[in-house]
Design a protein around this motif. Structure first.
Motif, PDB file in Angstrom:
ATOM      1  N   HIS A 153       0.840  -1.210   0.000  1.00 24.45           N
ATOM      2  CA  HIS A 153       0.000   0.000   0.000  1.00 24.45           C
ATOM      3  C   HIS A 153       0.872   1.256   0.000  1.00 24.45           C
ATOM      4  O   HIS A 153       0.583   2.221  -0.730  1.00 24.45           O
ATOM      5  N   LEU A 154       1.929   1.258   0.802  1.00 23.63           N
ATOM      6  CA  LEU A 154       2.812   2.424   0.870  1.00 23.63           C
ATOM      7  C   LEU A 154       3.577   2.613  -0.437  1.00 23.63           C
ATOM      8  O   LEU A 154       3.775   3.741  -0.891  1.00 23.63           O
ATOM      9  N   GLU A 155       3.974   1.521  -1.037  1.00 18.88           N
ATOM     10  CA  GLU A 155       4.637   1.609  -2.333  1.00 18.88           C
ATOM     11  C   GLU A 155       3.683   2.172  -3.379  1.00 18.88           C
ATOM     12  O   GLU A 155       4.063   3.017  -4.199  1.00 18.88           O
ATOM     13  N   LEU A 157       1.298   4.202  -2.878  1.00 24.83           N
ATOM     14  CA  LEU A 157       1.130   5.634  -2.621  1.00 24.83           C
ATOM     15  C   LEU A 157       2.262   6.458  -3.241  1.00 24.83           C
ATOM     16  O   LEU A 157       2.094   7.642  -3.505  1.00 24.83           O
ATOM     17  N   GLY A 158       3.422   5.827  -3.412  1.00 24.05           N
ATOM     18  CA  GLY A 158       4.566   6.542  -3.970  1.00 24.05           C
ATOM     19  C   GLY A 158       5.746   6.676  -3.031  1.00 24.05           C
ATOM     20  O   GLY A 158       6.654   7.488  -3.290  1.00 24.05           O
ATOM     21  N   CYS A 159       5.770   5.884  -1.936  1.00 25.50           N
ATOM     22  CA  CYS A 159       6.921   5.933  -1.029  1.00 25.50           C
ATOM     23  C   CYS A 159       8.188   5.486  -1.754  1.00 25.50           C
ATOM     24  O   CYS A 159       8.151   4.580  -2.594  1.00 25.50           O
ATOM     25  N   ALA A 160       9.306   6.110  -1.422  1.00 27.12           N
ATOM     26  CA  ALA A 160      10.570   5.818  -2.096  1.00 27.12           C
ATOM     27  C   ALA A 160      11.191   4.515  -1.634  1.00 27.12           C
ATOM     28  O   ALA A 160      11.970   3.893  -2.362  1.00 27.12           O
ATOM     29  N   THR A 161      10.892   4.118  -0.412  1.00 20.06           N
ATOM     30  CA  THR A 161      11.337   2.838   0.134  1.00 20.06           C
ATOM     31  C   THR A 161      10.239   2.326   1.049  1.00 20.06           C
ATOM     32  O   THR A 161       9.262   3.035   1.338  1.00 20.06           O
ATOM     33  N   VAL A 162      10.423   1.110   1.549  1.00 24.19           N
ATOM     34  CA  VAL A 162       9.712   0.662   2.744  1.00 24.19           C
ATOM     35  C   VAL A 162      10.779   0.202   3.727  1.00 24.19           C
ATOM     36  O   VAL A 162      11.825  -0.320   3.333  1.00 24.19           O
ATOM     37  N   ASN A 187       8.266  -8.951  -3.095  1.00 19.33           N
ATOM     38  CA  ASN A 187       7.193  -8.222  -3.786  1.00 19.33           C
ATOM     39  C   ASN A 187       7.539  -6.771  -4.112  1.00 19.33           C
ATOM     40  O   ASN A 187       6.913  -6.170  -4.989  1.00 19.33           O
ATOM     41  N   ALA A 188       8.501  -6.205  -3.413  1.00 22.01           N
ATOM     42  CA  ALA A 188       8.761  -4.770  -3.542  1.00 22.01           C
ATOM     43  C   ALA A 188       9.475  -4.428  -4.839  1.00 22.01           C
ATOM     44  O   ALA A 188      10.327  -5.176  -5.321  1.00 22.01           O
ATOM     45  N   THR A 189       9.120  -3.286  -5.399  1.00 23.86           N
ATOM     46  CA  THR A 189       9.858  -2.740  -6.544  1.00 23.86           C
ATOM     47  C   THR A 189      10.614  -1.474  -6.135  1.00 23.86           C
ATOM     48  O   THR A 189      11.216  -0.814  -6.977  1.00 23.86           O
ATOM     49  N   VAL A 190      10.551  -1.133  -4.855  1.00 21.47           N
ATOM     50  CA  VAL A 190      11.345  -0.043  -4.294  1.00 21.47           C
ATOM     51  C   VAL A 190      12.328  -0.663  -3.305  1.00 21.47           C
ATOM     52  O   VAL A 190      12.146  -1.807  -2.871  1.00 21.47           O
ATOM     53  N   PRO A 191      13.389   0.060  -2.927  1.00 20.12           N
ATOM     54  CA  PRO A 191      14.343  -0.505  -1.970  1.00 20.12           C
ATOM     55  C   PRO A 191      13.678  -0.857  -0.633  1.00 20.12           C
ATOM     56  O   PRO A 191      12.828  -0.121  -0.132  1.00 20.12           O
ATOM     57  N   VAL A 192      14.083  -1.988  -0.080  1.00 19.78           N
ATOM     58  CA  VAL A 192      13.626  -2.424   1.240  1.00 19.78           C
ATOM     59  C   VAL A 192      14.789  -2.249   2.207  1.00 19.78           C
ATOM     60  O   VAL A 192      15.839  -2.880   2.049  1.00 19.78           O
TER      61      VAL A 192
END
Length: 268
Positions: A153-155, A157-162, A187-192
């Motif tokens: 959900h945060l990703e 929204l446009g968050c740069a990471t989780v 699952n993430a496409t942003v840095p974890v």
């Protein structure tokens, strides 16, 4: 692997180091500065609530001693119990970034924690604050429980990471949420970025071996007997874990498998 071939990319910026350090809980300012230097980290997180709002104040000499040409400030909203408090801290964080010459720095480590005992992040407040700050142009790095659906959900929204926790903040319990961390990373496409709970370099290595993009820690270094030495150990642990992940772990086998094949022995 050469540094310039494996950069950490967050919000349009690139970093060589995948270790981020906090600045709280050190016994002395000197310990904090030496730890940051020996870690070779490039992102330093600072709790805005604990600082004067004017960097010209002599009480904030710690920030003046850091080389902000090599470091990137990550203001954090620690101590915020509501989304509204976190949003206010984020704007103060940008003001602080401007005072150290980083006018284009809209990074914020978003923490909304209403639980005083276990210090677990509030998912609803985090979502609310993240949505508002993203619309205002901030690069949001949210601190969350190891909740795969919340991370998605945060990703979205446009968050740069989780930034899921490994275990409760400051506990040093290590990675107690391995299954969920693996799902988030998969699952993430942003840095974890694994944030909170790491107590030893081996745990930082493990997080990186799982495929995490980076590690953020504070207490493990600040409360060690030799903070600067522990910071160096954490740096090496993160690097080793990253290299191991990129190299690819061998497949586990049920039976033993001789490292010296018998057909080679027979020819001797």
């Amino acid at each position: 692997m050469e540094k310039n071939l494996d950069k950490l990319r967050i919000g349009g910026k690139s970093f060589n180091s995948r270790l981020m350090l906090g600045t709280g809980k050190y016994k002395t300012t000197d310990d904090a500065i030496k730890s940051i230097e020996s870690s070779d980290c490039e992102i330093v997180t600072v709790a805005i609530r604990r600082l004067p709002t004017d960097i010209k104040n002599d009480n904030i000499s710690f920030l003046k001693k850091l080389n902000w040409e090599k470091l990137w400030l990550l203001p954090n909203t620690a101590g915020s119990q509501t989304a509204e408090e976190a949003i206010r801290m984020a704007f103060l964080g940008h003001e602080l970034a401007c005072q150290i010459g980083q006018e284009d720095n809209f990074f914020v480590k978003l923490e909304v924690i209403s639980d005083p005992k276990y210090l677990l992040p509030d998912p609803i407040g985090t979502l609310k604050a993240a949505e508002f700050l993203i619309k205002k142009g901030f690069t949001v790095l949210p601190y969350i429980n190891a909740d795969p659906m919340l991370a998605l959900h945060l990703e979205d929204l446009g968050c740069a990471t989780v930034m899921p926790l490994g275990s409760p903040i400051g506990s040093g319990q290590g990675l107690n949420n391995l299954a969920n961390l693996q799902i988030i990373i998969e699952n993430a496409t942003v840095p974890v970025i694994v944030d909170a709970g790491i107590g030893a370099p081996s745990e930082a290595t493990h997080a990186m071996e799982l495929g995490a993009s980076g590690v953020l820690l504070n207490t493990a270094v600040a409360q060690s007997k030799n903070p600067a030495q522990m910071a160096l150990a954490m740096k090496l642990g993160v690097q080793a874990g990253r290299m191991a992940f990129l190299a690819g772990r061998m497949e586990k086998k049920y039976y033993a498998n001789a490292s010296s094949p018998l057909e080679q022995i027979s020819r001797i």
